[in-house]
Design a protein around this motif. Sequence first.
Motif, mmCIF file in Angstrom:
data_model
loop_
_atom_site.group_PDB
_atom_site.id
_atom_site.type_symbol
_atom_site.label_atom_id
_atom_site.label_comp_id
_atom_site.label_asym_id
_atom_site.label_seq_id
_atom_site.Cartn_x
_atom_site.Cartn_y
_atom_site.Cartn_z
ATOM 1 N N MET A 13 0.850 -1.167 0.000
ATOM 2 C CA MET A 13 0.000 0.000 0.000
ATOM 3 C C MET A 13 0.900 1.235 0.000
ATOM 4 S SD MET A 13 -2.955 1.015 2.786
ATOM 5 C CE MET A 13 -3.912 -0.451 2.476
ATOM 6 N N ILE A 14 0.602 2.190 -0.846
ATOM 7 C CA ILE A 14 1.383 3.428 -0.968
ATOM 8 C C ILE A 14 0.570 4.584 -0.377
ATOM 9 C CG2 ILE A 14 2.432 5.063 -2.588
ATOM 10 C CD1 ILE A 14 3.854 2.458 -2.797
ATOM 11 N N PHE A 15 1.238 5.449 0.369
ATOM 12 C CA PHE A 15 0.610 6.650 0.919
ATOM 13 C C PHE A 15 1.249 7.879 0.301
ATOM 14 C CE2 PHE A 15 0.455 3.529 4.378
ATOM 15 C CZ PHE A 15 -0.908 3.454 4.576
ATOM 16 N N ASN A 16 0.430 8.795 -0.164
ATOM 17 C CA ASN A 16 0.914 10.095 -0.634
ATOM 18 C C ASN A 16 0.349 11.141 0.319
ATOM 19 O OD1 ASN A 16 1.504 12.511 -1.839
ATOM 20 N ND2 ASN A 16 0.888 11.878 -3.882
ATOM 21 N N PHE A 17 1.136 11.497 1.321
ATOM 22 C CA PHE A 17 0.654 12.437 2.322
ATOM 23 C C PHE A 17 0.283 13.783 1.711
ATOM 24 C CE2 PHE A 17 3.194 9.526 5.024
ATOM 25 C CZ PHE A 17 2.188 9.126 5.892
ATOM 26 N N ASP A 18 0.942 14.159 0.607
ATOM 27 C CA ASP A 18 0.645 15.441 -0.029
ATOM 28 C C ASP A 18 -0.770 15.508 -0.582
ATOM 29 O OD1 ASP A 18 3.164 16.455 0.537
ATOM 30 O OD2 ASP A 18 4.008 15.726 -1.343
ATOM 31 N N SER A 19 -1.387 14.359 -0.852
ATOM 32 C CA SER A 19 -2.750 14.361 -1.384
ATOM 33 C C SER A 19 -3.808 14.103 -0.306
ATOM 34 C CB SER A 19 -2.889 13.321 -2.502
ATOM 35 O OG SER A 19 -2.744 12.014 -1.985
ATOM 36 N N MET A 20 -3.393 13.939 0.945
ATOM 37 C CA MET A 20 -4.331 13.694 2.047
ATOM 38 C C MET A 20 -4.781 15.006 2.677
ATOM 39 S SD MET A 20 -2.585 10.566 4.090
ATOM 40 C CE MET A 20 -2.491 8.924 3.435
ATOM 41 N N GLU A 21 -5.952 14.976 3.276
ATOM 42 C CA GLU A 21 -6.466 16.139 4.006
ATOM 43 C C GLU A 21 -5.584 16.415 5.225
ATOM 44 O OE1 GLU A 21 -10.390 17.489 6.603
ATOM 45 O OE2 GLU A 21 -10.363 15.532 5.633
ATOM 46 N N ASN A 22 -5.248 17.678 5.425
ATOM 47 C CA ASN A 22 -4.478 18.083 6.590
ATOM 48 C C ASN A 22 -5.453 18.440 7.710
ATOM 49 O OD1 ASN A 22 -3.191 20.390 8.331
ATOM 50 N ND2 ASN A 22 -1.521 19.198 7.473
ATOM 51 N N LYS A 23 -5.243 17.830 8.873
ATOM 52 C CA LYS A 23 -6.093 18.098 10.034
ATOM 53 C C LYS A 23 -5.263 18.803 11.098
ATOM 54 C CE LYS A 23 -8.965 14.096 9.231
ATOM 55 N NZ LYS A 23 -9.520 12.857 9.758
ATOM 56 N N THR A 24 -5.850 19.812 11.708
ATOM 57 C CA THR A 24 -5.199 20.525 12.800
ATOM 58 C C THR A 24 -5.906 20.148 14.093
ATOM 59 O OG1 THR A 24 -4.587 22.343 11.353
ATOM 60 C CG2 THR A 24 -4.607 22.795 13.712
ATOM 61 N N ILE A 25 -5.120 19.710 15.073
ATOM 62 C CA ILE A 25 -5.672 19.269 16.353
ATOM 63 C C ILE A 25 -5.064 20.129 17.453
ATOM 64 C CG2 ILE A 25 -5.970 17.319 17.918
ATOM 65 C CD1 ILE A 25 -5.254 15.529 15.416
ATOM 66 N N PRO A 26 -5.886 20.966 18.098
ATOM 67 C CA PRO A 26 -5.343 21.783 19.190
ATOM 68 C C PRO A 26 -5.090 20.947 20.443
ATOM 69 C CG PRO A 26 -7.687 22.229 18.875
ATOM 70 C CD PRO A 26 -7.274 21.250 17.818
ATOM 71 N N ASN A 27 -4.048 21.302 21.163
ATOM 72 C CA ASN A 27 -3.732 20.703 22.468
ATOM 73 C C ASN A 27 -3.741 19.177 22.446
ATOM 74 O OD1 ASN A 27 -5.771 23.291 23.103
ATOM 75 N ND2 ASN A 27 -3.727 23.384 23.981
ATOM 76 N N PHE A 28 -3.069 18.592 21.444
ATOM 77 C CA PHE A 28 -3.058 17.139 21.261
ATOM 78 C C PHE A 28 -2.508 16.435 22.498
ATOM 79 C CE2 PHE A 28 -1.206 13.261 19.178
ATOM 80 C CZ PHE A 28 -2.411 12.698 18.807
ATOM 81 N N LYS A 29 -3.274 15.520 23.036
ATOM 82 C CA LYS A 29 -2.916 14.757 24.250
ATOM 83 C C LYS A 29 -2.625 15.687 25.427
ATOM 84 C CE LYS A 29 -2.724 10.592 22.251
ATOM 85 N NZ LYS A 29 -3.583 9.491 22.600
#
Length: 110
Positions: A1-17
């Motif tokens: 399986m190949i992943f192209n991070f440049d084509s994935m949706e970018n998610k912003t998560i405040p105060n992660f963990k």
Amino acid sequence: MIFNFDSMENKTIPNFKGGEKEISAEMFCDDHGRIMRAKLIPGATIGYHKHEDNGEIIFALKGNAKVLYNDRVEYLKEGECHYCPKGNSHSVINDSNSDFVMLCVVPNQF
């Protein structure tokens, strides 16, 4: 399986963990785990947390970060890998003046 991070949706998560500022990431998730490319801006952190059911591998793609790993401090540099096995705790802190970009792998079973 190949992943192209440049084509994935970018998610912003405040105060992660429970950390400071925010993390932004492109991630793939399925029943077997999570693979993500993530960025911490200067001053951003991933809060200190324990891996109860899995472990995590973090590979530094760009920049440097401080890692709190159990009871010690480690310094993760570009091209290096941090491993947090199941049952251990860690936090990632970008205490530099530039972005820290990492590849994170969190399998459901380790």
